[in-house]
Design a protein around this motif. Structure first.
Motif, short mmCIF file in Angstrom:
data_model
loop_
_atom_site.label_atom_id
_atom_site.label_comp_id
_atom_site.label_asym_id
_atom_site.label_seq_id
_atom_site.Cartn_x
_atom_site.Cartn_y
_atom_site.Cartn_z
N GLU A 78 22.17 109.22 44.08
CA GLU A 78 23.19 109.74 42.64
C GLU A 78 24.22 110.78 42.92
O GLU A 78 24.88 111.21 44.50
N SER A 101 22.98 108.46 38.15
CA SER A 101 22.52 107.86 38.86
C SER A 101 23.99 106.47 38.86
O SER A 101 24.30 105.77 37.72
N VAL A 134 33.04 115.31 44.73
CA VAL A 134 31.91 114.82 44.32
C VAL A 134 30.76 115.06 45.23
O VAL A 134 31.36 115.31 46.91
N LEU A 159 27.27 113.60 42.41
CA LEU A 159 26.97 114.67 41.36
C LEU A 159 28.27 115.38 41.87
O LEU A 159 29.20 115.74 42.09
N GLU A 160 29.35 115.30 40.26
CA GLU A 160 30.42 116.06 39.95
C GLU A 160 29.87 117.36 40.22
O GLU A 160 29.92 117.71 39.80
N THR A 203 27.93 117.27 36.18
CA THR A 203 27.53 116.42 34.99
C THR A 203 26.73 115.51 36.52
O THR A 203 27.44 115.25 38.38
N ARG A 204 25.97 114.76 36.82
CA ARG A 204 24.97 114.01 37.18
C ARG A 204 24.80 112.72 36.96
O ARG A 204 24.75 112.45 35.92
#
Length: 188
Positions: free
Chosen positions: A47, A58, A83, A49-50, A55-56
């Protein structure tokens, strides 16, 4: 659209496009690999995450090294993005900060790990040791050793396959009949 030929100073046509590109990039091919650590074939759920946008996405972590990994995802973040990364493999989890170093839309992104602490480095090293050398009892004399992978639990693998199929449908790469066919034929 109109294309014009390239002419040199004396008015004659210059080298063709392929020759110019070949010469231009010849040095890049000989400049050596920028990677500072060996890469190892690897496959794990991730996973990402930015941090700036929240924004996430997969992804599938691949090509693991001590300094980073490649993340297979259709919608990678831009080069330079900071990230938070969480990779789950073999009942362990590596959560760390990273920076996107390479990004190819529709394919994925290469990330460099940032500020790993000692426990994170130890976990990463243990993963590399597992993928770099066969487990005890898996010798090359075994007739099936070439086909052995670290299997994911069936339920996790099925959920990942369903997510992938739904994502392909959402992106327009599978139509509704393909979607129904794949999900209802008992493949999963």
């Amino acid at each position: 659209m109109r294309f014009s030929a390239n002419y040199n100073a004396n008015g004659t046509r210059g080298a063709n496009v392929m020759e110019r590109f070949s010469e231009r990039f010849k040095g890049a091919a000989n400049s050596g690999d920028r990677r500072r650590a060996n890469r190892y074939s690897f496959s794990a759920a991730a996973e990402v995450l930015e941090i700036a946008s929240g924004t996430r996405v997969s992804a599938r972590a691949a090509d693991l090294s001590r300094n980073g990994c490649y993340l297979d995802t259709l919608n990678p973040f831009a080069v330079g993005s900071k990230v938070q990364l969480c990779i789950r493999w073999n009942r362990a989890e590596l959560a760390c900060s990273a920076i996107v170093r390479d990004s190819k839309m529709g394919m994925g992104m290469g990330v460099a790990f940032a500020d790993l602490d000692d426990p994170q480095k130890a976990l990463l090293e243990s993963w590399i040791n597992k993928v770099a050398s066969p487990a005890p009892g898996e010798s090359s004399s075994s007739p099936h050793s070439d086909n052995i992978e670290n299997p994911q639990p069936t339920q996790e693998r099925d959920a990942l396959a369903v997510r992938l199929i739904e994502l392909l449908h959402k992106k327009g790469l599978l139509d509704s009949s393909d979607l129904a066919s794949l999900l209802n034929k008992g493949f999963l």
